[in-house]
Write a protein that holds these residues in place. Structure first.
Motif: not given
Length: 255
Positions: A131-134, A178-184, A251-252
């Motif tokens: 979802l974050a990738a959207l 601790a969840l990872a979200c690249p670029g966020c 998101r960055a």
């Protein structure tokens, strides 16, 4: 669709009395909408709602963020229809039946919001990442879900008899943080919401009324044992705590 997901969708499809029993859901939706309203967003944000249900959060989002297009989605077709009926005539509102764990959209949303739906995800970390990738650059994923402290009183009534409640196991706040979200970036907070019931059977009835009586592997207790659990639960006040965790994933921005 996975058979467990089909069972969940059927349970919510059949929840005709949802709004009458969804007091906690209404409180959480309103609080999540307030949190979202305090966050910087695009002037006319493109919004995706996950697990719209009957439209409790949808109505808040449309009221407070009138610009832009809002897409309301849910796994259960009947819930989508109830949301559509609640918000009939609302401009720039679209509806889709969709499994959030397999989102069928291209990136570009300024806001993705979900109130008390993520606890049904089979793969929470993977789904949040998808979802974050959207999100568009600078976009926000705002999720209210349930933490490990949820239903503590009901579990305690079972534990006092050496039993384990069949309620789902929700993640600890430390695991959510601790969840990872690249670029966020990820911010996690939690607050308890307490719901009082007339008695134990009223609590169980409220779960059934909102379609939430379908845990993955529920165990059926003998009638006498269930009566003892109910007495213990009622001795503690017949109230349950929902540990509501709010995840704000940003998101960055590019550049």
């Amino acid at each position: 669709m996975h058979s467990w997901k089909q069972a969940v969708a059927r349970a919510f499809d059949g929840a005709e009395g949802y709004d009458g029993a969804a007091a906690i859901q209404a409180v959480v939706a309103e609080r999540l909408a307030r949190r979202i309203g305090a966050e910087p967003l695009a002037r006319a944000p493109r919004i995706l709602e996950i697990g719209c249900g009957t439209g409790l959060l949808t109505a808040h989002l449309r009221r407070h963020l009138p610009g832009g297009v809002l897409v309301a989605s849910d796994l259960a077709p009947a819930m989508v229809q109830r949301c559509r009926a609640r918000l009939a005539g609302t401009a720039d509102l679209r509806f889709v039946v969709m499994d959030a764990e397999r989102p069928a959209f291209a990136p570009g949303f300024d806001l993705i919001a979900s109130s008390l739906a993520a606890q049904w995800f089979e793969d929470l970390p993977g789904t949040l990442a998808r979802l974050a990738a959207l999100l568009a650059p600078g976009g926000l994923l705002a999720v209210a879900t349930l933490g490990a402290g949820t239903f503590a009183e009901w579990r305690a009534a079972h534990a006092a008899l050496g039993l384990e409640a069949a309620t789902p196991v929700y993640p600890a706040l430390s695991d959510l943080a601790a969840l990872a979200c690249p670029g966020c970036t990820l911010a996690v907070s939690a607050e308890p919401v307490v719901e009082a019931h007339a008695d134990g059977r009223a609590f169980l009835g409220s779960l059934r009324a909102i379609g939430a009586g379908t845990p993955g592997a529920a165990r059926t207790l003998a009638p006498g044992t269930m009566r003892r659990v109910l007495r213990g639960f009622e001795a503690g006040g017949a109230q349950v705590t929902y540990e509501v965790a709010t995840l704000l994933i940003r998101r960055a921005r590019q550049g």
